[in-house]
Motif scaffolding. Structure first.
Motif, PDB file in Angstrom:
ATOM      1  N   LYS A   1       0.843  -1.187   0.000  1.00 40.77           N
ATOM      2  CA  LYS A   1       0.000   0.000   0.000  1.00 40.77           C
ATOM      3  C   LYS A   1       0.884   1.245   0.000  1.00 40.77           C
ATOM      4  O   LYS A   1       1.828   1.352   0.760  1.00 40.77           O
ATOM      5  CB  LYS A   1      -0.919   0.019   1.226  1.00 40.77           C
ATOM      6  CG  LYS A   1      -1.942  -1.103   1.210  1.00 40.77           C
ATOM      7  CD  LYS A   1      -2.847  -1.013   2.428  1.00 40.77           C
ATOM      8  CE  LYS A   1      -3.895  -2.114   2.416  1.00 40.77           C
ATOM      9  NZ  LYS A   1      -4.771  -2.050   3.607  1.00 40.77           N
ATOM     10  N   VAL A   2       0.551   2.143  -0.870  1.00 41.72           N
ATOM     11  CA  VAL A   2       1.322   3.380  -0.994  1.00 41.72           C
ATOM     12  C   VAL A   2       0.506   4.533  -0.449  1.00 41.72           C
ATOM     13  O   VAL A   2      -0.673   4.683  -0.782  1.00 41.72           O
ATOM     14  CB  VAL A   2       1.703   3.632  -2.469  1.00 41.72           C
ATOM     15  CG1 VAL A   2       2.441   4.963  -2.586  1.00 41.72           C
ATOM     16  CG2 VAL A   2       2.576   2.500  -2.996  1.00 41.72           C
ATOM     17  N   GLU A   3       1.140   5.299   0.400  1.00 45.28           N
ATOM     18  CA  GLU A   3       0.475   6.456   1.009  1.00 45.28           C
ATOM     19  C   GLU A   3       0.403   7.569  -0.016  1.00 45.28           C
ATOM     20  O   GLU A   3       1.407   8.173  -0.385  1.00 45.28           O
ATOM     21  CB  GLU A   3       1.268   6.923   2.226  1.00 45.28           C
ATOM     22  CG  GLU A   3       0.553   7.932   3.073  1.00 45.28           C
ATOM     23  CD  GLU A   3      -0.393   7.298   4.054  1.00 45.28           C
ATOM     24  OE1 GLU A   3      -1.253   8.032   4.564  1.00 45.28           O
ATOM     25  OE2 GLU A   3      -0.273   6.105   4.311  1.00 45.28           O
ATOM     26  N   ALA A   4      -0.763   7.852  -0.515  1.00 45.63           N
ATOM     27  CA  ALA A   4      -0.921   8.923  -1.494  1.00 45.63           C
ATOM     28  C   ALA A   4      -1.006  10.266  -0.793  1.00 45.63           C
ATOM     29  O   ALA A   4      -1.464  10.370   0.344  1.00 45.63           O
ATOM     30  CB  ALA A   4      -2.175   8.703  -2.336  1.00 45.63           C
ATOM     31  N   ALA A   5      -0.549  11.275  -1.486  1.00 46.71           N
ATOM     32  CA  ALA A   5      -0.638  12.616  -0.919  1.00 46.71           C
ATOM     33  C   ALA A   5      -2.088  13.022  -0.776  1.00 46.71           C
ATOM     34  O   ALA A   5      -2.924  12.726  -1.627  1.00 46.71           O
ATOM     35  CB  ALA A   5       0.090  13.611  -1.816  1.00 46.71           C
ATOM     36  N   GLU A   6      -2.380  13.682   0.323  1.00 41.23           N
ATOM     37  CA  GLU A   6      -3.745  14.126   0.571  1.00 41.23           C
ATOM     38  C   GLU A   6      -3.931  15.513  -0.022  1.00 41.23           C
ATOM     39  O   GLU A   6      -3.316  16.474   0.444  1.00 41.23           O
ATOM     40  CB  GLU A   6      -4.030  14.168   2.078  1.00 41.23           C
ATOM     41  CG  GLU A   6      -3.909  12.815   2.752  1.00 41.23           C
ATOM     42  CD  GLU A   6      -4.149  12.927   4.244  1.00 41.23           C
ATOM     43  OE1 GLU A   6      -4.489  14.049   4.707  1.00 41.23           O
ATOM     44  OE2 GLU A   6      -3.985  11.931   4.941  1.00 41.23           O
TER      45      GLU A   6
ATOM     46  N   PHE B   1      16.394  14.119  -3.014  1.00 40.73           N
ATOM     47  CA  PHE B   1      15.592  12.970  -2.601  1.00 40.73           C
ATOM     48  C   PHE B   1      14.233  12.944  -3.285  1.00 40.73           C
ATOM     49  O   PHE B   1      13.790  11.887  -3.768  1.00 40.73           O
ATOM     50  CB  PHE B   1      15.399  12.979  -1.082  1.00 40.73           C
ATOM     51  CG  PHE B   1      14.468  11.902  -0.596  1.00 40.73           C
ATOM     52  CD1 PHE B   1      14.907  10.601  -0.466  1.00 40.73           C
ATOM     53  CD2 PHE B   1      13.137  12.190  -0.282  1.00 40.73           C
ATOM     54  CE1 PHE B   1      14.039   9.592  -0.024  1.00 40.73           C
ATOM     55  CE2 PHE B   1      12.268  11.210   0.150  1.00 40.73           C
ATOM     56  CZ  PHE B   1      12.723   9.899   0.280  1.00 40.73           C
ATOM     57  N   ALA B   2      13.544  14.076  -3.343  1.00 39.49           N
ATOM     58  CA  ALA B   2      12.133  14.078  -3.727  1.00 39.49           C
ATOM     59  C   ALA B   2      11.843  14.628  -5.117  1.00 39.49           C
ATOM     60  O   ALA B   2      10.698  14.565  -5.567  1.00 39.49           O
ATOM     61  CB  ALA B   2      11.323  14.874  -2.695  1.00 39.49           C
ATOM     62  N   GLY B   3      12.815  15.198  -5.802  1.00 38.96           N
ATOM     63  CA  GLY B   3      12.553  15.765  -7.119  1.00 38.96           C
ATOM     64  C   GLY B   3      12.066  14.715  -8.112  1.00 38.96           C
ATOM     65  O   GLY B   3      12.543  13.572  -8.111  1.00 38.96           O
TER      66      GLY B   3
ATOM     67  N   GLY C   1       5.492   8.089   5.773  1.00 39.23           N
ATOM     68  CA  GLY C   1       6.588   7.157   5.551  1.00 39.23           C
ATOM     69  C   GLY C   1       6.439   6.274   4.335  1.00 39.23           C
ATOM     70  O   GLY C   1       7.425   5.895   3.701  1.00 39.23           O
ATOM     71  N   ARG C   2       5.211   5.912   3.961  1.00 35.75           N
ATOM     72  CA  ARG C   2       5.002   5.009   2.834  1.00 35.75           C
ATOM     73  C   ARG C   2       4.543   5.751   1.582  1.00 35.75           C
ATOM     74  O   ARG C   2       4.109   5.142   0.613  1.00 35.75           O
ATOM     75  CB  ARG C   2       3.970   3.953   3.222  1.00 35.75           C
ATOM     76  CG  ARG C   2       4.378   3.133   4.443  1.00 35.75           C
ATOM     77  CD  ARG C   2       3.356   2.074   4.798  1.00 35.75           C
ATOM     78  NE  ARG C   2       3.286   1.037   3.770  1.00 35.75           N
ATOM     79  CZ  ARG C   2       2.459  -0.008   3.829  1.00 35.75           C
ATOM     80  NH1 ARG C   2       1.632  -0.122   4.864  1.00 35.75           N
ATOM     81  NH2 ARG C   2       2.444  -0.910   2.875  1.00 35.75           N
ATOM     82  N   ALA C   3       4.652   7.036   1.609  1.00 37.28           N
ATOM     83  CA  ALA C   3       4.266   7.831   0.449  1.00 37.28           C
ATOM     84  C   ALA C   3       5.304   7.680  -0.657  1.00 37.28           C
ATOM     85  O   ALA C   3       6.446   7.279  -0.417  1.00 37.28           O
ATOM     86  CB  ALA C   3       4.135   9.304   0.847  1.00 37.28           C
ATOM     87  N   PRO C   4       4.937   7.996  -1.901  1.00 38.90           N
ATOM     88  CA  PRO C   4       5.922   7.945  -2.998  1.00 38.90           C
ATOM     89  C   PRO C   4       7.096   8.876  -2.732  1.00 38.90           C
ATOM     90  O   PRO C   4       6.985   9.849  -1.987  1.00 38.90           O
ATOM     91  CB  PRO C   4       5.109   8.408  -4.211  1.00 38.90           C
ATOM     92  CG  PRO C   4       3.678   8.171  -3.842  1.00 38.90           C
ATOM     93  CD  PRO C   4       3.590   8.361  -2.363  1.00 38.90           C
ATOM     94  N   ARG C   5       8.214   8.582  -3.373  1.00 41.06           N
ATOM     95  CA  ARG C   5       9.415   9.391  -3.165  1.00 41.06           C
ATOM     96  C   ARG C   5       9.168  10.857  -3.461  1.00 41.06           C
ATOM     97  O   ARG C   5       9.724  11.743  -2.809  1.00 41.06           O
ATOM     98  CB  ARG C   5      10.549   8.864  -4.055  1.00 41.06           C
ATOM     99  CG  ARG C   5      11.841   9.660  -3.944  1.00 41.06           C
ATOM    100  CD  ARG C   5      12.900   9.135  -4.900  1.00 41.06           C
ATOM    101  NE  ARG C   5      12.474   9.236  -6.292  1.00 41.06           N
ATOM    102  CZ  ARG C   5      12.528  10.342  -7.012  1.00 41.06           C
ATOM    103  NH1 ARG C   5      12.963  11.483  -6.460  1.00 41.06           N
ATOM    104  NH2 ARG C   5      12.146  10.344  -8.273  1.00 41.06           N
ATOM    105  N   VAL C   6       8.317  11.150  -4.438  1.00 40.69           N
ATOM    106  CA  VAL C   6       8.104  12.528  -4.881  1.00 40.69           C
ATOM    107  C   VAL C   6       6.984  13.233  -4.111  1.00 40.69           C
ATOM    108  O   VAL C   6       6.560  14.317  -4.502  1.00 40.69           O
ATOM    109  CB  VAL C   6       7.785  12.565  -6.390  1.00 40.69           C
ATOM    110  CG1 VAL C   6       8.982  12.068  -7.181  1.00 40.69           C
ATOM    111  CG2 VAL C   6       6.539  11.726  -6.706  1.00 40.69           C
ATOM    112  N   ASP C   7       6.539  12.644  -3.037  1.00 42.85           N
ATOM    113  CA  ASP C   7       5.436  13.230  -2.264  1.00 42.85           C
ATOM    114  C   ASP C   7       5.814  14.621  -1.755  1.00 42.85           C
ATOM    115  O   ASP C   7       6.799  14.798  -1.022  1.00 42.85           O
ATOM    116  CB  ASP C   7       5.123  12.301  -1.082  1.00 42.85           C
ATOM    117  CG  ASP C   7       4.019  12.836  -0.206  1.00 42.85           C
ATOM    118  OD1 ASP C   7       2.962  13.182  -0.736  1.00 42.85           O
ATOM    119  OD2 ASP C   7       4.232  12.931   1.018  1.00 42.85           O
TER     120      ASP C   7
END
Length: 541
Positions: free
Chosen positions: A9-14, A211-213, A355-361
């Protein structure tokens, strides 16, 4: 027979909620209220720090003094910082005439701009409530109230640092190089404001984007180098002109030992601040043979609070003791420490939730950049052995405000989980305890307030643990109690700061605190006006 692997499960941005009718009105109230607070009674501080006020006057009379940041219209010596913050005030004085209002109103407007930009930086990814809370916390931070009503370079520095984070987060959002270039421009302009202090925000910016770009790592690295190039160009043009300008026809570079802006950058305003080996009259045994250099040393003592010939009031080292608790000591605590424990707790909890969100969150990237800003700057201030004053801590205020806002709003939206409610309760208790300590250092200053903060904080902490009290209309009452717990102490200090004139070179916000240097009068005071209408500021430090 086939098997299917279960996907994690991936934590999607809210996404923040849609814009509501009350949002523009709330923002307008925040900005108008900030403007009124920062401009109210502004003239009472006179020339504030007369060292910089003299340079503002000089710049309003001579374009050469304007360009170099000279302390006098005759261009004998510059202040010990680049002149960008002086440019804004000097232009205002050119237009409206020499007065404390003409000099200080631009500083107040920089404060309003900082609040607005922090709101925009937070609201875009966390919604209007988080943006409004971030702006409110910044507006009420005691040392921010003081610096946005004073003529030190820190007001412009804060705005540019916030702008650099805003631009970098836009780059995280869509990966476009132009945003990273703009990030570098803001950092470069920050360098022209207060030299290497702006570099404290560079590691948080670079690490967060690497990290997030969104692009591949190679392109992200190239974009960071593009930002570096933009920073060098936006700061280097002025340094290059000053360095190449014939020394015989320009003012002495104040604070330098050999009339070099590069030496000033790397020495007195550079590594010397970290290792305590600044050279000049602000340190024991320092001195220069040149007459103009001697003037620079005296000016540095005024601007930086130096004590020619060594020595300092109070115990400890010349600039106070160093260590992990430095931001919580008497001199600094009431300026900035009110919400630092809350910011650190909410940083950890926020990263855990993302923590489980995509790298680009972008939400996690926000926690990273503001958190690294707080840690890198806070630890540098805590352990630097060189010149340090309590008002430097204004550079922490945007990070603290942003983390408190995004952390509390993120956790509040997840309050159905028991551990989240427990973290919110601990945060409230830590904030109440911090206010108790800080308010207790001024026994005669609103003595009942610390009891009220602790009482309301304990009730609010218990309330957030009970699910039924975090829903419906009662949740609004709990929210107000939490706001009172976090902001009552800083607000009281802010009101005291607004009501008290501040002059001199070493100033601090809020009431007098035992064991702290600085205060409303600072070191020295504002210079008078002579018959020619020129500043007659002190030069003995």
């Amino acid at each position: 027979m086939t098997t299917t692997l279960e996907q994690p499960k991936v934590e999607a941005a809210e996404p923040p909620p849609a814009r509501r009718r009350w949002e523009p009105w709330a923002l307008a109230a925040l900005l108008v209220g900030t403007a009124v607070a920062y401009i109210w009674g502004l003239g009472a501080s006179g020339w504030a720090n007369s060292f910089y006020a003299a340079a503002v006057q000089a710049g309003s009379e001579s374009w050469k003094a304007f360009f170099f940041g000279s302390s006098d219209a005759a261009n004998s010596i510059t202040v010990d910082k680049p002149p960008m913050s002086l440019w804004l005030m000097s232009l205002s004085v050119r237009v409206f005439g020499l007065s404390s209002w003409a000099m200080l109103v631009p500083q107040a407007l920089l404060g309003v701009g900082s609040v607005a930009l922090l709101y925009a930086s937070v609201k875009r990814w966390f919604g209007a409530p988080a943006g409004l809370l971030a702006g409110l916390v910044l507006a009420l931070t005691p040392i921010a109230v003081l610096m946005f009503r004073f003529n030190n370079p820190d007001a412009l520095l804060v705005l540019l640092m916030i702008a650099s984070v805003w631009a970098m987060l836009r780059a995280v959002e869509d990966g476009r190089t132009r945003w990273m270039v703009l990030t570098g421009v803001f950092v470069g302009l920050g360098f022209l404001t207060k030299q290497l202090q702006v570099m404290l925000v560079v590691p948080p910016l670079a690490l967060t984007y690497l990290f997030a770009g969104p692009p591949k790592f190679g392109k992200r690295l190239a974009q960071c180098f593009a930002a570096l190039g933009a920073m060098i160009v936006s700061a280097g043009w002025w340094l290059l002109i000053v360095e190449l300008w014939p020394a015989s026809s320009r003012p002495w570079i104040g604070g330098s030992q050999n009339n070099s802006i590069l030496e000033l950058t790397l020495g007195y305003n550079g590594l010397g601040r970290l290792n305590g080996e600044e050279t000049g009259s602000v340190t024991p045994g320092g001195g220069r043979g040149d007459a103009a250099a001697a003037m620079g040393g005296a000016g540095e003592a005024m601007a930086g609070g130096g004590f020619p010939g060594g020595g300092a009031p109070g115990g400890g080292g010349m600039w106070g003791s160093t260590g992990i608790t430095r931001m919580f000591e008497s001199a600094q605590g009431g300026q900035i420490a009110w919400l630092i424990p809350a910011a650190l707790i909410l940083l950890v909890a926020g990263l855990a939730l993302r923590g489980r969100a995509p790298r680009v969150d972008t939400q996690r990237a926000s926690f990273l950049v503001w958190g690294l800003w707080l840690l890198v700057t806070g630890l540098t201030f805590s352990f630097m052995a060189g010149i340090f004053h309590a008002y430097y801590t204004v550079a922490l205020a945007p990070a603290v405000a942003a983390l408190v806002a995004i952390g509390s709003v993120t956790l509040w939206r997840r309050r159905d989980a028991l551990w989240v409610r427990a973290v919110l309760a601990v945060t409230l208790l830590a904030t109440a305890a911090m206010s108790w300590v800080l308010l207790g250092r001024s026994a005669s200053f609103v003595p009942w307030l610390k009891w009220a903060v602790v009482g309301v904080g304990v009730v609010a902490a218990v309330a957030v643990l009970i699910p039924a009290l975090t829903r419906g209309r009662i949740a609004a009452v709990v929210t107000l109690a939490a706001l009172f717990t976090g902001l009552a102490g800083p607000s009281a200090y802010a009101v005291d700061t607004i009501a008290t004139p501040h002059t001199g070179s070493i100033v601090s916000a809020g009431p007098n605190v035992e064991g702290a240097r600085g205060g409303p009068g600072g070191m020295g005071g504002p210079g008078g006006m002579d018959g020619a209408g020129r500043m007659g500021g002190r030069t003995d430090g």
